[in-house]
Design an enzyme around this catalytic site. Structure first.
Site, PDB file in Angstrom:
ATOM      1  N   SER A 108     202.711  64.119  52.221  1.00  0.00           N
ATOM      2  CA  SER A 108     203.265  63.214  53.171  1.00  0.00           C
ATOM      3  C   SER A 108     204.730  62.631  52.572  1.00  0.00           C
ATOM      4  O   SER A 108     205.540  62.142  53.384  1.00  0.00           O
ATOM      5  CB  SER A 108     202.522  61.905  53.276  1.00  0.00           C
ATOM      6  OG  SER A 108     201.457  62.310  53.751  1.00  0.00           O
ATOM      7  N   HIS A 147     204.077  70.165  56.148  1.00  0.00           N
ATOM      8  CA  HIS A 147     203.612  68.794  56.648  1.00  0.00           C
ATOM      9  C   HIS A 147     202.680  68.825  57.774  1.00  0.00           C
ATOM     10  O   HIS A 147     203.435  68.732  58.929  1.00  0.00           O
ATOM     11  CB  HIS A 147     204.410  67.758  56.267  1.00  0.00           C
ATOM     12  CG  HIS A 147     204.203  66.270  56.453  1.00  0.00           C
ATOM     13  ND1 HIS A 147     204.912  65.397  56.842  1.00  0.00           N
ATOM     14  CD2 HIS A 147     202.817  65.900  56.295  1.00  0.00           C
ATOM     15  CE1 HIS A 147     204.143  64.071  56.946  1.00  0.00           C
ATOM     16  NE2 HIS A 147     202.756  64.475  56.592  1.00  0.00           N
ATOM     17  N   GLU A 193     206.054  69.719  59.758  1.00  0.00           N
ATOM     18  CA  GLU A 193     207.467  69.415  59.260  1.00  0.00           C
ATOM     19  C   GLU A 193     207.435  70.368  58.113  1.00  0.00           C
ATOM     20  O   GLU A 193     206.700  70.200  57.114  1.00  0.00           O
ATOM     21  CB  GLU A 193     207.260  67.820  58.820  1.00  0.00           C
ATOM     22  CG  GLU A 193     208.478  67.139  58.808  1.00  0.00           C
ATOM     23  CD  GLU A 193     208.507  65.665  58.044  1.00  0.00           C
ATOM     24  OE1 GLU A 193     207.324  65.282  57.819  1.00  0.00           O
ATOM     25  OE2 GLU A 193     209.406  64.993  58.253  1.00  0.00           O
ATOM     26  N   ASN A 250     207.381  60.226  57.827  1.00  0.00           N
ATOM     27  CA  ASN A 250     207.030  59.139  57.222  1.00  0.00           C
ATOM     28  C   ASN A 250     207.879  57.812  56.827  1.00  0.00           C
ATOM     29  O   ASN A 250     207.768  56.781  56.743  1.00  0.00           O
ATOM     30  CB  ASN A 250     206.146  59.437  56.135  1.00  0.00           C
ATOM     31  CG  ASN A 250     204.615  59.950  56.580  1.00  0.00           C
ATOM     32  OD1 ASN A 250     203.758  59.085  57.215  1.00  0.00           O
ATOM     33  ND2 ASN A 250     204.455  60.978  56.100  1.00  0.00           N
TER      34      ASN A 250
HETATM   35  N1  NAD Z   1     195.587  61.604  56.397  1.00  0.00           N
HETATM   36  C1  NAD Z   1     196.746  61.917  56.995  1.00  0.00           C
HETATM   37  O1  NAD Z   1     196.756  61.443  58.227  1.00  0.00           O
HETATM   38  C2  NAD Z   1     197.861  62.800  56.512  1.00  0.00           C
HETATM   39  C3  NAD Z   1     198.727  63.395  57.398  1.00  0.00           C
HETATM   40  C4  NAD Z   1     199.611  64.226  56.924  1.00  0.00           C
HETATM   41  C5  NAD Z   1     199.608  64.478  55.393  1.00  0.00           C
HETATM   42  N2  NAD Z   1     198.640  63.845  54.481  1.00  0.00           N
HETATM   43  C6  NAD Z   1     198.740  64.288  53.316  1.00  0.00           C
HETATM   44  O2  NAD Z   1     197.504  65.421  53.020  1.00  0.00           O
HETATM   45  C7  NAD Z   1     197.043  65.258  51.850  1.00  0.00           C
HETATM   46  C8  NAD Z   1     195.575  64.813  51.905  1.00  0.00           C
HETATM   47  O3  NAD Z   1     195.494  63.630  52.498  1.00  0.00           O
HETATM   48  P1  NAD Z   1     193.975  63.339  52.962  1.00  0.00           P
HETATM   49  O4  NAD Z   1     194.192  62.222  54.150  1.00  0.00           O
HETATM   50  O5  NAD Z   1     193.270  64.527  53.524  1.00  0.00           O
HETATM   51  O6  NAD Z   1     193.212  62.879  51.789  1.00  0.00           O
HETATM   52  P2  NAD Z   1     191.783  62.631  51.318  1.00  0.00           P
HETATM   53  O7  NAD Z   1     191.496  61.526  50.613  1.00  0.00           O
HETATM   54  O8  NAD Z   1     191.045  62.592  52.990  1.00  0.00           O
HETATM   55  O9  NAD Z   1     191.262  63.915  51.056  1.00  0.00           O
HETATM   56  C9  NAD Z   1     191.704  64.220  49.690  1.00  0.00           C
HETATM   57  C10 NAD Z   1     190.672  65.344  49.113  1.00  0.00           C
HETATM   58  O10 NAD Z   1     191.392  65.891  47.896  1.00  0.00           O
HETATM   59  C11 NAD Z   1     190.294  66.331  47.014  1.00  0.00           C
HETATM   60  N3  NAD Z   1     190.809  66.381  45.754  1.00  0.00           N
HETATM   61  C12 NAD Z   1     191.298  65.594  44.735  1.00  0.00           C
HETATM   62  N4  NAD Z   1     191.675  66.098  43.642  1.00  0.00           N
HETATM   63  C13 NAD Z   1     191.600  67.458  43.804  1.00  0.00           C
HETATM   64  C14 NAD Z   1     191.767  68.685  43.183  1.00  0.00           C
HETATM   65  N5  NAD Z   1     192.289  68.625  41.798  1.00  0.00           N
HETATM   66  N6  NAD Z   1     191.333  69.769  43.540  1.00  0.00           N
HETATM   67  C15 NAD Z   1     190.835  70.028  44.646  1.00  0.00           C
HETATM   68  N7  NAD Z   1     190.745  68.970  45.402  1.00  0.00           N
HETATM   69  C16 NAD Z   1     190.938  67.432  45.084  1.00  0.00           C
HETATM   70  C17 NAD Z   1     189.381  64.882  47.200  1.00  0.00           C
HETATM   71  O11 NAD Z   1     188.138  65.486  46.509  1.00  0.00           O
HETATM   72  C18 NAD Z   1     189.240  64.864  48.571  1.00  0.00           C
HETATM   73  O12 NAD Z   1     188.298  65.581  49.402  1.00  0.00           O
HETATM   74  C19 NAD Z   1     197.925  63.943  51.083  1.00  0.00           C
HETATM   75  O13 NAD Z   1     198.942  64.484  50.244  1.00  0.00           O
HETATM   76  C20 NAD Z   1     198.533  63.252  52.218  1.00  0.00           C
HETATM   77  O14 NAD Z   1     199.420  62.603  51.879  1.00  0.00           O
HETATM   78  C21 NAD Z   1     198.049  63.060  55.022  1.00  0.00           C
END
Ligand code: NAD
Length: 296
Positions: free
Chosen positions: A118, A139, A151, A189
């Site tokens: 993000s 993104h 994005e 963001n």
């Molecule tokens: N939540 C949102 O609305 C949103 C929107 C756009 C982008 N993002 C981005 O997407 C990414 C993920 O966010 P999220 O909300 O899905 O997070 P989340 O916390 O829901 O999930 C993250 C996952 O990554 C896993 N993980 C951690 N270390 C790991 C590794 N070494 N190998 C494999 N898996 C691993 C964790 O076990 C977990 O299941 C982040 O970079 C976040 O900034 C989030």
């Protein structure tokens, strides 16, 4: 492009996997946690069932989508023949740099490595690898199967050819890609998080209540959901990480996270994924009520 590996099976990883699999791509979803993988598959099935009930997909399409997905806890075995990796692991700079370093060593030369980060610099991520031209930001927005925007973030060394491939690929998913340059928080963001942080400050300073703040933005600004509800939806830990990246990246206190956001993350109140944030989701995400500590 045929074989896609998605890293991370959280909120975003399961949505990204769903979006690719529904369009016929073979997807391996990788997570360090088997529980996350199992929960992700349950979410994908539930979302496909909802689409089936609404007659947006057929039973065959549901089954084909599920057949296109496999799960793994081993990164090494999941990237042997992949054309594209979409990394959607936890928003943490050190973790992402480590993952990209490993990916560069494990993946075939042809593989494009995309991050769903993000806020973290794509150029910085690229510098962990020997394929700087093949590193790009992809993104997606939450919930991925529904939201149209991708994005597409170009790092300093991302090649024109790779950018074009990812733009076309995004279109093949039925999405609308928008090209942006690399800067902390990119466009989405950079604009959204200061607004969410300001909404939290407004609550912290008792200017108004949770429902009232969200209602002002829904009715007054025509936002489809209020900023506090949106923060719960994104995950308060994710919001905090993004603000921290922008605070450090711009060296500007205007991006300093509010004390209330810090406290809520510290207390484990992360929003929908933990069952409680500004709203309480103990009766399900569709039956939210204001969390008890915010009721006057
Ligand atoms: N939540 C949102 O609305 C949103 C929107 C756009 C982008 N993002 C981005 O997407 C990414 C993920 O966010 P999220 O909300 O899905 O997070 P989340 O916390 O829901 O999930 C993250 C996952 O990554 C896993 N993980 C951690 N270390 C790991 C590794 N070494 N190998 C494999 N898996 C691993 C964790 O076990 C977990 O299941 C982040 O970079 C976040 O900034 C989030």
């Amino acid at each position: 492009m045929k074989n896609i590996t998605v890293i991370g099976a959280g909120t975003m990883g399961n949505g990204i996997t769903h979006a690719f699999a529904q369009k016929g791509y073979q997807v391996i979803m990788v997570d360090i946690s088997q529980d996350s993988l199992d929960n992700a598959m349950k979410t994908i099935e539930k979302n496909l069932d909802r689409m089936l009930t609404k007659e947006k997909i057929s039973l065959d399409q549901k089954n084909e989508t599920l057949n296109n997905i496999s799960l793994s806890t081993s990164l090494e075995n999941s990237v042997l023949d992949c054309d594209l990796v979409v990394e959607a692991a936890t928003e943490n700079v050190d973790l992402k740099l480590k993952i990209f370093n490993e990916l560069d060593l494990l993946c075939p030369e042809k593989t494009i490595l995309a991050s769903n980060t993000s806020s973290i610099s794509i150029t910085k991520i690229a510098h962990q690898t020997k394929r700087k031209d093949k590193i790009i930001g992809m993104h997606f927005m939450n919930p991925v199967p529904i939201m149209k925007l991708v994005e597409v973030i170009k790092g300093k060394e991302t090649s024109k050819e790779v950018t074009k491939t990812i733009m076309e690929l995004s279109k093949s998913l039925g999405k609308i890609p928008v090209e942006v340059n690399d800067a902390p928080g990119f466009v989405a963001n950079r604009i959204l998080m200061p607004m969410i942080n300001e909404a939290i400050l407004t609550l912290e300073e008792n200017v108004s209540g949770v429902l009232e703040i969200d209602t002002v933005m829904i009715l007054g600004m025509s936002h489809p959901m209020g900023p506090l509800h949106l923060a719960d939806f994104i995950g308060l830990d994710v919001c905090l990480s993004i603000l921290d990246v922008m605070h450090k990246g711009f060296n500007n206190d205007k991006y300093l996270a509010s004390q209330l956001l810090l406290k809520m993350v510290k207390d484990g109140n992360l929003g929908i994924k933990s069952g409680k944030g500004f709203y309480d989701y103990s009766d399900g995400p569709r039956n939210k009520k204001v969390s008890s500590e915010f009721i006057k």
